[in-house]
Motif scaffolding. Structure first.
Motif, PDB file in Angstrom:
ATOM      1  N   MET A  26      28.243  47.731  10.074  1.00  0.00           N
ATOM      2  CA  MET A  26      28.517  48.469   8.930  1.00  0.00           C
ATOM      3  C   MET A  26      29.264  47.688   7.911  1.00  0.00           C
ATOM      4  O   MET A  26      29.519  47.987   6.866  1.00  0.00           O
ATOM      5  CB  MET A  26      29.171  49.787   9.501  1.00  0.00           C
ATOM      6  CG  MET A  26      28.670  50.742  10.409  1.00  0.00           C
ATOM      7  SD  MET A  26      27.257  51.542   9.404  1.00  0.00           S
ATOM      8  CE  MET A  26      26.490  52.369  10.684  1.00  0.00           C
ATOM      9  N   PHE A  27      29.763  46.586   8.233  1.00  0.00           N
ATOM     10  CA  PHE A  27      30.853  45.508   7.446  1.00  0.00           C
ATOM     11  C   PHE A  27      30.299  44.225   7.659  1.00  0.00           C
ATOM     12  O   PHE A  27      30.405  43.950   8.856  1.00  0.00           O
ATOM     13  CB  PHE A  27      32.176  46.186   7.613  1.00  0.00           C
ATOM     14  CG  PHE A  27      32.879  45.566   6.705  1.00  0.00           C
ATOM     15  CD1 PHE A  27      33.869  44.453   7.319  1.00  0.00           C
ATOM     16  CD2 PHE A  27      33.247  46.011   5.601  1.00  0.00           C
ATOM     17  CE1 PHE A  27      34.829  43.699   6.432  1.00  0.00           C
ATOM     18  CE2 PHE A  27      34.237  45.277   4.620  1.00  0.00           C
ATOM     19  CZ  PHE A  27      34.863  44.100   5.229  1.00  0.00           C
ATOM     20  N   SER A  28      30.415  43.485   6.619  1.00  0.00           N
ATOM     21  CA  SER A  28      30.225  42.100   6.827  1.00  0.00           C
ATOM     22  C   SER A  28      31.573  41.325   6.214  1.00  0.00           C
ATOM     23  O   SER A  28      31.794  41.461   4.980  1.00  0.00           O
ATOM     24  CB  SER A  28      29.045  41.489   6.080  1.00  0.00           C
ATOM     25  OG  SER A  28      29.052  40.006   5.883  1.00  0.00           O
ATOM     26  N   GLU A  60      21.864  54.494   4.288  1.00  0.00           N
ATOM     27  CA  GLU A  60      21.640  54.534   5.885  1.00  0.00           C
ATOM     28  C   GLU A  60      22.710  55.531   5.924  1.00  0.00           C
ATOM     29  O   GLU A  60      23.988  55.555   5.706  1.00  0.00           O
ATOM     30  CB  GLU A  60      22.081  52.953   6.041  1.00  0.00           C
ATOM     31  CG  GLU A  60      20.989  51.891   5.570  1.00  0.00           C
ATOM     32  CD  GLU A  60      21.072  50.771   6.247  1.00  0.00           C
ATOM     33  OE1 GLU A  60      22.147  50.463   6.992  1.00  0.00           O
ATOM     34  OE2 GLU A  60      20.603  49.739   5.552  1.00  0.00           O
ATOM     35  N   PRO A  61      22.338  56.087   7.430  1.00  0.00           N
ATOM     36  CA  PRO A  61      23.512  57.088   7.902  1.00  0.00           C
ATOM     37  C   PRO A  61      24.445  56.105   8.439  1.00  0.00           C
ATOM     38  O   PRO A  61      24.559  55.189   8.854  1.00  0.00           O
ATOM     39  CB  PRO A  61      22.716  57.436   8.915  1.00  0.00           C
ATOM     40  CG  PRO A  61      21.383  57.307   9.122  1.00  0.00           C
ATOM     41  CD  PRO A  61      21.266  55.952   7.861  1.00  0.00           C
ATOM     42  N   PHE A  62      25.640  56.776   8.128  1.00  0.00           N
ATOM     43  CA  PHE A  62      27.268  56.462   8.310  1.00  0.00           C
ATOM     44  C   PHE A  62      27.445  56.781  10.003  1.00  0.00           C
ATOM     45  O   PHE A  62      27.364  57.845  10.504  1.00  0.00           O
ATOM     46  CB  PHE A  62      28.114  57.191   7.584  1.00  0.00           C
ATOM     47  CG  PHE A  62      29.769  56.683   8.371  1.00  0.00           C
ATOM     48  CD1 PHE A  62      30.180  55.345   8.020  1.00  0.00           C
ATOM     49  CD2 PHE A  62      30.545  57.630   8.881  1.00  0.00           C
ATOM     50  CE1 PHE A  62      31.393  55.161   8.394  1.00  0.00           C
ATOM     51  CE2 PHE A  62      31.772  57.265   9.265  1.00  0.00           C
ATOM     52  CZ  PHE A  62      32.196  55.809   9.341  1.00  0.00           C
ATOM     53  N   THR A  63      27.377  55.757  10.898  1.00  0.00           N
ATOM     54  CA  THR A  63      27.243  56.147  12.194  1.00  0.00           C
ATOM     55  C   THR A  63      28.657  55.658  12.946  1.00  0.00           C
ATOM     56  O   THR A  63      29.154  54.528  12.299  1.00  0.00           O
ATOM     57  CB  THR A  63      26.265  55.290  13.031  1.00  0.00           C
ATOM     58  OG1 THR A  63      24.959  55.851  12.549  1.00  0.00           O
ATOM     59  CG2 THR A  63      26.009  55.537  14.534  1.00  0.00           C
ATOM     60  N   THR A  96      26.747  60.677  13.714  1.00  0.00           N
ATOM     61  CA  THR A  96      26.302  60.389  12.426  1.00  0.00           C
ATOM     62  C   THR A  96      26.788  61.559  11.423  1.00  0.00           C
ATOM     63  O   THR A  96      26.705  62.628  11.659  1.00  0.00           O
ATOM     64  CB  THR A  96      24.947  60.411  12.179  1.00  0.00           C
ATOM     65  OG1 THR A  96      24.303  59.664  13.202  1.00  0.00           O
ATOM     66  CG2 THR A  96      24.161  60.013  10.963  1.00  0.00           C
ATOM     67  N   MET A  97      27.336  61.148  10.444  1.00  0.00           N
ATOM     68  CA  MET A  97      28.247  61.824   9.469  1.00  0.00           C
ATOM     69  C   MET A  97      27.684  61.779   7.786  1.00  0.00           C
ATOM     70  O   MET A  97      27.118  60.590   7.675  1.00  0.00           O
ATOM     71  CB  MET A  97      29.595  61.394   9.162  1.00  0.00           C
ATOM     72  CG  MET A  97      30.462  62.360   8.328  1.00  0.00           C
ATOM     73  SD  MET A  97      32.273  61.736   8.185  1.00  0.00           S
ATOM     74  CE  MET A  97      32.866  62.600   9.636  1.00  0.00           C
ATOM     75  N   ALA A  98      27.104  62.528   7.474  1.00  0.00           N
ATOM     76  CA  ALA A  98      26.587  62.954   6.063  1.00  0.00           C
ATOM     77  C   ALA A  98      27.630  62.560   5.073  1.00  0.00           C
ATOM     78  O   ALA A  98      28.879  62.242   5.593  1.00  0.00           O
ATOM     79  CB  ALA A  98      26.128  64.200   5.786  1.00  0.00           C
ATOM     80  N   SER A  99      27.304  61.968   3.975  1.00  0.00           N
ATOM     81  CA  SER A  99      28.015  61.928   2.735  1.00  0.00           C
ATOM     82  C   SER A  99      28.868  63.037   2.511  1.00  0.00           C
ATOM     83  O   SER A  99      28.367  64.050   2.254  1.00  0.00           O
ATOM     84  CB  SER A  99      27.329  61.329   1.620  1.00  0.00           C
ATOM     85  OG  SER A  99      27.833  61.068   0.436  1.00  0.00           O
ATOM     86  N   PRO A 100      30.197  62.774   2.252  1.00  0.00           N
ATOM     87  CA  PRO A 100      31.292  63.813   2.111  1.00  0.00           C
ATOM     88  C   PRO A 100      30.773  64.058   0.599  1.00  0.00           C
ATOM     89  O   PRO A 100      30.929  65.461   0.188  1.00  0.00           O
ATOM     90  CB  PRO A 100      32.763  63.114   1.938  1.00  0.00           C
ATOM     91  CG  PRO A 100      32.474  62.150   3.122  1.00  0.00           C
ATOM     92  CD  PRO A 100      31.132  61.509   2.864  1.00  0.00           C
ATOM     93  N   ALA A 101      30.241  63.597  -0.252  1.00  0.00           N
ATOM     94  CA  ALA A 101      29.947  63.919  -1.700  1.00  0.00           C
ATOM     95  C   ALA A 101      28.738  64.684  -1.695  1.00  0.00           C
ATOM     96  O   ALA A 101      28.461  65.265  -2.604  1.00  0.00           O
ATOM     97  CB  ALA A 101      29.586  62.554  -2.474  1.00  0.00           C
ATOM     98  N   GLU A 102      28.167  64.861  -0.714  1.00  0.00           N
ATOM     99  CA  GLU A 102      26.854  65.763  -0.512  1.00  0.00           C
ATOM    100  C   GLU A 102      27.004  66.904   0.314  1.00  0.00           C
ATOM    101  O   GLU A 102      26.146  67.718   0.479  1.00  0.00           O
ATOM    102  CB  GLU A 102      25.594  64.721   0.255  1.00  0.00           C
ATOM    103  CG  GLU A 102      25.257  63.705  -0.671  1.00  0.00           C
ATOM    104  CD  GLU A 102      24.481  63.820  -1.832  1.00  0.00           C
ATOM    105  OE1 GLU A 102      23.772  64.931  -2.080  1.00  0.00           O
ATOM    106  OE2 GLU A 102      25.012  63.054  -2.836  1.00  0.00           O
ATOM    107  N   GLN A 141      33.375  55.607   1.618  1.00  0.00           N
ATOM    108  CA  GLN A 141      33.375  54.205   1.275  1.00  0.00           C
ATOM    109  C   GLN A 141      31.909  53.615   1.552  1.00  0.00           C
ATOM    110  O   GLN A 141      31.048  52.959   0.785  1.00  0.00           O
ATOM    111  CB  GLN A 141      34.336  53.396   1.732  1.00  0.00           C
ATOM    112  CG  GLN A 141      35.741  53.769   1.362  1.00  0.00           C
ATOM    113  CD  GLN A 141      36.673  52.996   1.910  1.00  0.00           C
ATOM    114  OE1 GLN A 141      36.645  52.086   2.765  1.00  0.00           O
ATOM    115  NE2 GLN A 141      37.818  52.908   1.554  1.00  0.00           N
ATOM    116  N   HIS A 142      31.422  53.939   2.832  1.00  0.00           N
ATOM    117  CA  HIS A 142      30.056  53.636   3.132  1.00  0.00           C
ATOM    118  C   HIS A 142      29.000  54.064   2.187  1.00  0.00           C
ATOM    119  O   HIS A 142      28.146  53.152   1.879  1.00  0.00           O
ATOM    120  CB  HIS A 142      29.637  54.174   4.701  1.00  0.00           C
ATOM    121  CG  HIS A 142      28.305  53.999   5.155  1.00  0.00           C
ATOM    122  ND1 HIS A 142      27.794  52.720   5.605  1.00  0.00           N
ATOM    123  CD2 HIS A 142      27.139  54.853   5.218  1.00  0.00           C
ATOM    124  CE1 HIS A 142      26.451  52.924   5.814  1.00  0.00           C
ATOM    125  NE2 HIS A 142      26.339  54.108   5.576  1.00  0.00           N
TER     126      HIS A 142
END
Length: 108
Positions: free
Chosen positions: A17-19, A30-33, A42-48, A99-100
């Motif tokens: 998820m992070f480099s 991509e889904p936030f896991t 898995t969490m959906a986008s808070p903006a959606e 952020q994701h």
């Protein structure tokens, strides 16, 4: 504490998820896991999130629980069984998911 299990793609590579070396990220769909005690969610986008749930947070017509239910969808009931999750934990998850999905660059 046990090391969380890695999520492996069909190609046999771990999901990252992070480099650390590539701090700038482009927005992703991509889904936030995330994991808690070895269980993955898995969490959906808070903006959606549904606008009525989001709007209700400020008016008192809905609450944080409704918002989290909206974001976790089918994972919500299983997530609720996890003990010791604080409101600070939920805030951190929402921030990390935001952020994701939006992409994070330096200085943001």
């Amino acid at each position: 504490m046990a090391t969380p299990k890695k999520v492996i793609t069909q190609a046999g590579k771990p999901v990252s998820m992070f480099s650390l070396r590539q701090r700038t990220r482009e927005a992703t769909q991509e889904p936030f896991t995330f994991d808690v005690d070895g269980e993955y969610f898995t969490m959906a986008s808070p903006a959606e999130a549904d606008w009525q749930v989001t709007a209700g947070l400020s008016t008192g017509d809905s609450n944080l629980r409704d918002f989290v239910r909206e974001l976790l969808g089918d994972d919500y009931e299983r997530f609720c069984k996890i003990e010791g999750v604080s409101s600070d934990d939920i805030s951190a998850l929402i921030e990390a998911a935001s952020q994701h999905y939006q992409g994070v660059g330096r200085g943001e």
